[in-house]
Design an enzyme around this catalytic site. Structure first.
Site, PDB file in Angstrom:
ATOM      1  N   GLN A  31       0.847  -1.179   0.000  1.00  8.63           N
ATOM      2  CA  GLN A  31       0.000   0.000   0.000  1.00  8.63           C
ATOM      3  C   GLN A  31       0.882   1.228   0.000  1.00  8.63           C
ATOM      4  OE1 GLN A  31      -2.938   0.040   3.084  1.00  8.63           O
ATOM      5  NE2 GLN A  31      -3.783   1.972   2.375  1.00  8.63           N
ATOM      6  N   GLU A  34      -0.488   6.473  -3.001  1.00  7.61           N
ATOM      7  CA  GLU A  34      -1.423   6.696  -4.098  1.00  7.61           C
ATOM      8  C   GLU A  34      -2.248   5.478  -4.439  1.00  7.61           C
ATOM      9  OE1 GLU A  34      -1.785   9.410  -6.268  1.00  7.61           O
ATOM     10  OE2 GLU A  34      -0.529  10.673  -4.993  1.00  7.61           O
ATOM     11  N   LYS A  52      -3.262  -2.990  -9.655  1.00  3.12           N
ATOM     12  CA  LYS A  52      -2.951  -1.733  -8.970  1.00  3.12           C
ATOM     13  C   LYS A  52      -4.190  -0.869  -9.013  1.00  3.12           C
ATOM     14  CE  LYS A  52       0.664   1.786  -8.920  1.00  3.12           C
ATOM     15  NZ  LYS A  52       1.969   2.110  -9.514  1.00  3.12           N
ATOM     16  N   ASP A 189      11.432   6.723  -9.934  1.00  2.00           N
ATOM     17  CA  ASP A 189      11.443   6.228  -8.550  1.00  2.00           C
ATOM     18  C   ASP A 189      12.290   4.963  -8.471  1.00  2.00           C
ATOM     19  OD1 ASP A 189      10.844   6.010  -5.858  1.00  2.00           O
ATOM     20  OD2 ASP A 189       8.896   5.063  -6.186  1.00  2.00           O
TER      21      ASP A 189
END
Lengths: 325, 173
Positions: A31, A34, A52, A189
């Protein structure tokens, strides 16, 4: 992965259609701020898939919320589909951002190095991708790091052998990031938890055996040369770093070929790596070396060196270029 | 004849039958053009189908769009044909993926209804040989050039499955 948390039907009621009424198991895996990530099935009962979901944010204006959800789901899916079509699609899989400064054009394509998109609904706020077998690179490094601590005692791998394996893994990381950048995408990321180490032979979703991949990797691994006291196959797969690196979580990815963006991508990885794996920090140079010189990297030309030079600037000032925000 | 239940869509059984050596495609196509309600099927040209996964991805999208009331075409069956297309042109999708007058390999898909009834009706009206709906048989009847043209890919479509299914999922975005 993490302990599965099976949800009862009532607990699914907050999920978008059709998952709100689904009889299939939906295990909450992770989790984030977003989104929620579930392990479930899609298209075939035997085929695991990653779902997702970007839930509705009630504190945002509904119109704004819809737009943001839509934009983010689509941005992620478009990048993944573009990458899967690299070198396959006519006109380059939407390769509109063609890199004019691409090294010597050695782009093997990213097919199989990112999860395949199986379905999505930008209004419902969900995206289903292929499930990647194996664990994260982070877990793998932790595992061998423990083996390194124990030295030769009982694990069967000497410290030097472990470091050699780690170097190999880090080189693979650099190569895959190089390929990604050469395809005109920056991840946004990069961390060792957003890289999966998929054991060889578990690539195709339909032929994969969810339970048997540990054995498979043990059988397939040729065994490192200094494998002194021939450990059991179970402990072999415990320390083995063999497999393909698959990049996941493209939620912050953007299409860009700028040296600045590429350097920031590497910088984010460098900082994340240093804080997640302090013991291995000095090995990070392998990532950068493989990025700029590696065989499989798409950046093994002038372009790669330019990015590494840019990275020095970024290190001096931090991730943000503008000092206004 | 096979009945497939897609994960997450337990109430929408798919009855699927693959026919080869069909010689009345013209009649079947005419029923669709006439809007004959007895012929509410997705009749797909099996030569442009890659795999079971390819077909099921289209079915999932069509059923999901039906559940959300956003069908772009007449019904869920025409929507399955449309879902196979990577672009938004409905008549183009029917031309590329639907049954034409000279189609000889047809995959018939029916959403819902009783399996016996569907099977009986199909066997009565499709003049062809029913074969199992497997990846091997789809591979043996597929027309590589047509798939490459439809999805604008330039390598063997076996390698392009992720790109093809992804493009279908992104269609209309």
């Amino acid at each position: 992965m993490t302990e599965p948390t099976s949800l009862s039907l009532s607990a699914c009621s907050h999920l978008p259609i059709p998952f709100n009424t689904s009889p299939e198991p939906l295990e909450l895996i992770a989790q984030g701020a977003e989104s929620l990530l579930y392990k479930t099935t899609f298209l075939f009962p035997s085929q695991p898939a990653a779902l997702k979901i970007r839930p509705v944010k009630k504190w945002r204006h509904p119109t704004l919320d819809k737009r943001l959800t839509r934009a983010r789901i689509l941005a992620e899916a478009r990048v993944l589909v573009k990458l899967s079509g690299e070198g396959i699609a006519v006109g380059g899989g939407g390769r509109k951002v063609k890199d004019p400064k691409k090294g010597n054009g050695v782009v093997g394509g990213m097919r199989g190095l990112v999860p395949a998109v199986l379905g999505l609904d930008w209004e419902g706020g969900w995206l289903v991708t292929e499930w990647i077998e194996g664990g994260t690179v982070k877990e793998a490094i932790y595992r061998v790091s423990r083996a390194r601590t124990m030295g030769g005692s009982g694990v069967g791998l000497s410290g030097d052998a472990v470091v050699e394996e780690l170097r190999g893994l880090l080189r693979k990381m650099g190569e895959v990031v190089g390929k990604l950048h050469a395809c005109g995408v920056v991840h946004g990321d990069l961390t060792t938890s957003n890289m999966m180490l998929r054991p060889f032979g578990t690539a195709s979703p339909q032929s994969s055996k969810p339970e048997g991949h540990d054995e498979a990797s043990a059988q397939l691994s040729t065994g490192p040369a200094p494998d002194v006291d021939q450990p059991k196959s179970t402990s072999r797969s415990q320390t083995s770093l063999e497999g393909d690196i698959v990049l996941i979580d493209f939620g912050l990815a953007t299409q860009s070929v700028s040296d600045e963006d590429r350097a920031v991508d590497l910088y984010v990885l460098e900082r994340a790596f240093g804080s997640t794996h302090p013991r291995e920090e000095e090995l990070f140079a392998c990532v950068l070396d493989a990025y700029a010189h590696g065989e499989g990297s798409g950046m093994n030309g002038k372009a790669g060196k330019t990015v590494i030079r840019k990275l020095e600037d970024v290190r001096m000032r931090g991730r943000k270029k503008s000092m206004l925000g | 004849m096979e009945t497939i239940v897609l994960p997450h869509l337990p109430d929408h059984h798919l009855h699927v039958c693959l026919f080869v050596k069909v010689h009345n495609a013209q009649f079947l196509r005419q029923q669709l053009l006439d809007g004959n309600v007895d012929f509410e099927y997705a009749f797909l040209d099996a030569a442009v189908l890659l795999s079971r996964q390819h077909v099921l991805a289209a079915c999932f999208r069509a059923i999901n769009d039906m559940l959300q009331d956003r069908l772009k075409s007449k019904n869920v069956h025409s929507e399955i044909v449309f879902s196979l297309s990577p672009n938004n042109n409905i008549s183009d999708s029917f031309r590329r993926f639907g049954v034409s007058e000279i189609t000889t390999e047809i995959l018939a898909v029916k959403v819902g209804n009783d399996q016996m009834q569907v099977e009986e009706h199909l066997r009565k009206h499709v003049e062809g040989q029913a074969v199992p709906f497997t990846d091997e048989i789809l591979t043996s009847i597929r027309n590589e050039a047509r798939i490459q043209r439809a999805y604008r890919v330039e390598t063997s479509s076996d390698q392009a499955d992720a790109f093809i299914i992804g493009s279908m999922a992104l269609k209309g975005s």
